[in-house]
Design a protein around this motif. Structure first.
Motif, PDB file in Angstrom:
ATOM      1  N   GLN A 145     -10.710 -10.787 -41.325  1.00  0.00           N
ATOM      2  CA  GLN A 145      -9.761 -11.757 -40.781  1.00  0.00           C
ATOM      3  C   GLN A 145     -10.243 -13.171 -41.078  1.00  0.00           C
ATOM      4  OE1 GLN A 145      -8.989 -11.031 -36.644  1.00  0.00           O
ATOM      5  NE2 GLN A 145      -8.692  -8.847 -36.951  1.00  0.00           N
ATOM      6  N   GLU A 146      -9.342 -13.973 -41.638  1.00  0.00           N
ATOM      7  CA  GLU A 146      -9.705 -15.347 -41.986  1.00  0.00           C
ATOM      8  C   GLU A 146      -9.739 -16.215 -40.730  1.00  0.00           C
ATOM      9  OE1 GLU A 146      -7.045 -16.767 -44.913  1.00  0.00           O
ATOM     10  OE2 GLU A 146      -7.598 -15.271 -46.427  1.00  0.00           O
ATOM     11  N   GLY A 147     -10.667 -17.165 -40.724  1.00  0.00           N
ATOM     12  CA  GLY A 147     -10.727 -18.121 -39.635  1.00  0.00           C
ATOM     13  C   GLY A 147     -11.449 -17.631 -38.398  1.00  0.00           C
ATOM     14  N   ILE A 148     -12.001 -16.409 -38.429  1.00  0.00           N
ATOM     15  CA  ILE A 148     -12.680 -15.909 -37.255  1.00  0.00           C
ATOM     16  C   ILE A 148     -14.030 -16.611 -37.099  1.00  0.00           C
ATOM     17  CG2 ILE A 148     -13.818 -13.988 -38.447  1.00  0.00           C
ATOM     18  CD1 ILE A 148     -13.381 -12.328 -35.901  1.00  0.00           C
ATOM     19  N   ASN A 149     -14.389 -16.945 -35.885  1.00  0.00           N
ATOM     20  CA  ASN A 149     -15.670 -17.579 -35.602  1.00  0.00           C
ATOM     21  C   ASN A 149     -16.797 -16.647 -36.019  1.00  0.00           C
ATOM     22  OD1 ASN A 149     -18.058 -18.510 -34.280  1.00  0.00           O
ATOM     23  ND2 ASN A 149     -16.759 -19.707 -32.878  1.00  0.00           N
ATOM     24  N   PRO A 150     -17.755 -17.106 -36.849  1.00  0.00           N
ATOM     25  CA  PRO A 150     -18.854 -16.237 -37.296  1.00  0.00           C
ATOM     26  C   PRO A 150     -19.608 -15.580 -36.153  1.00  0.00           C
ATOM     27  CG  PRO A 150     -18.841 -18.290 -38.541  1.00  0.00           C
ATOM     28  CD  PRO A 150     -17.821 -18.444 -37.441  1.00  0.00           C
ATOM     29  N   ALA A 151     -19.624 -16.228 -34.997  1.00  0.00           N
ATOM     30  CA  ALA A 151     -20.343 -15.673 -33.851  1.00  0.00           C
ATOM     31  C   ALA A 151     -19.694 -14.389 -33.356  1.00  0.00           C
ATOM     32  CB  ALA A 151     -20.401 -16.706 -32.724  1.00  0.00           C
ATOM     33  N   PHE A 152     -18.404 -14.204 -33.672  1.00  0.00           N
ATOM     34  CA  PHE A 152     -17.680 -13.019 -33.207  1.00  0.00           C
ATOM     35  C   PHE A 152     -17.416 -12.022 -34.332  1.00  0.00           C
ATOM     36  CE2 PHE A 152     -16.360 -16.512 -30.389  1.00  0.00           C
ATOM     37  CZ  PHE A 152     -16.796 -15.999 -29.171  1.00  0.00           C
ATOM     38  N   GLN A 153     -17.972 -12.272 -35.500  1.00  0.00           N
ATOM     39  CA  GLN A 153     -17.724 -11.401 -36.647  1.00  0.00           C
ATOM     40  C   GLN A 153     -18.148  -9.967 -36.374  1.00  0.00           C
ATOM     41  OE1 GLN A 153     -15.704 -10.958 -39.473  1.00  0.00           O
ATOM     42  NE2 GLN A 153     -16.485 -12.971 -40.041  1.00  0.00           N
ATOM     43  N   GLY A 154     -19.246  -9.817 -35.627  1.00  0.00           N
ATOM     44  CA  GLY A 154     -19.736  -8.477 -35.314  1.00  0.00           C
ATOM     45  C   GLY A 154     -18.847  -7.700 -34.370  1.00  0.00           C
ATOM     46  N   LEU A 155     -17.900  -8.375 -33.736  1.00  0.00           N
ATOM     47  CA  LEU A 155     -16.994  -7.701 -32.800  1.00  0.00           C
ATOM     48  C   LEU A 155     -15.766  -7.129 -33.495  1.00  0.00           C
ATOM     49  CD1 LEU A 155     -17.081 -10.245 -29.825  1.00  0.00           C
ATOM     50  CD2 LEU A 155     -18.428  -8.158 -30.126  1.00  0.00           C
ATOM     51  N   VAL A 156     -15.561  -7.489 -34.759  1.00  0.00           N
ATOM     52  CA  VAL A 156     -14.424  -6.948 -35.498  1.00  0.00           C
ATOM     53  C   VAL A 156     -14.713  -5.484 -35.819  1.00  0.00           C
ATOM     54  CG1 VAL A 156     -13.038  -7.127 -37.588  1.00  0.00           C
ATOM     55  CG2 VAL A 156     -13.912  -9.199 -36.491  1.00  0.00           C
ATOM     56  N   PRO A 157     -13.866  -4.558 -35.371  1.00  0.00           N
ATOM     57  CA  PRO A 157     -14.163  -3.127 -35.567  1.00  0.00           C
ATOM     58  C   PRO A 157     -14.131  -2.733 -37.026  1.00  0.00           C
ATOM     59  CG  PRO A 157     -11.923  -3.419 -34.750  1.00  0.00           C
ATOM     60  CD  PRO A 157     -12.576  -4.759 -34.677  1.00  0.00           C
TER      61      PRO A 157
END
Length: 231
Positions: A145-157
């Motif tokens: 997903q574009e624009g996602i905060n890198p801090a939350f990248q690990g939460l993307v399933p």
């Protein structure tokens, strides 16, 4: 089915996925009445021959890849010239043959007939050997997903086909998956696919992507012989 004898018929067309065209009307008819999706394969090992690829991919369809890996180290006695290759023994117009077979089968198993709910028909088409061009043209992996905060990248399933149980698969080929269409009257659901092509399946298929070694389990589930994949 649990209340009556059921059988599954699987037609496997190695290298045929790129050869399906509008004239193969029975193949597209099967896709239009059934449910479709992709089967993801692992990367090919280095220096793999064409015959080795055919057998390895077929072993994955049967969920026998581990047994194949062990057996592949064994060499047959005698000269390789004494045995014809798989491509030499099974050459011919595979797409035309498959199209004819599907047409004959579907005529015998019209909805409402005695055989229709007892026959699970699966068509699996692979791309055969793949090239760098195929990598870009037939990639099923969704972009992050574009624009996602890198801090939350690990939460993307992760996509489920990259997992096995609770562990990440470390050898998943995201390009050139097998195309699969499955139909059983009043059992398989109907998705929006009307032609068996990569483009149509990527946009409209109901089954999305599963690992090729889970295919035989999926068929067993449709015959009520195994629990649902992922359950």
């Amino acid at each position: 089915m649990a209340d009556k004898p059921s059988r599954a018929l699987v037609l496997y067309g190695d290298g045929s996925a790129r050869s399906v065209d509008p004239s193969n009307t029975h193949i597209h008819s099967l896709a239009s009445v059934g449910t479709c999706g992709f089967l993801s394969l692992p990367h090919a090992p280095p220096a793999e021959t064409e015959d080795e690829r055919i057998v390895r991919e077929f072993a994955h369809l049967l969920d026998a890849s581990e047994a194949y890996t062990l057996a592949s180290g064994l060499k047959a006695n005698g000269s390789e010239n004494e045995v014809s290759t798989l491509s030499e023994r099974f050459c011919g117009d595979n797409v035309r043959t498959i199209n004819f077979l599907i047409g004959s089968i579907m005529r015998m198993s019209q909805p409402g007939s005695e055989i229709a709910p007892r026959l699970h028909l699966s068509l699996v088409l692979s791309y055969g050997s793949v090239t760098d061009k195929d990598v870009s043209d037939f990639n099923v992996k969704k972009t992050p997903q574009e624009g996602i905060n890198p801090a939350f990248q690990g939460l993307v399933p992760r996509q489920s086909y990259t997992m096995r149980g609770e562990k990440t698969r470390d050898n998943v080929r995201d390009y050139c998956p097998m195309l699969v269409a499955q139909w059983q009257d009043a059992v398989t659901r109907k998705d929006l696919v009307d032609t068996l092509s990569f483009e149509a399946l990527k946009k409209l298929s109901g089954s999305l992507v599963i690992p090729a070694d889970r295919f035989i389990h999926e068929v067993a589930f449709k015959l009520w012989k195994a629990p649902k994949y992922g359950a």
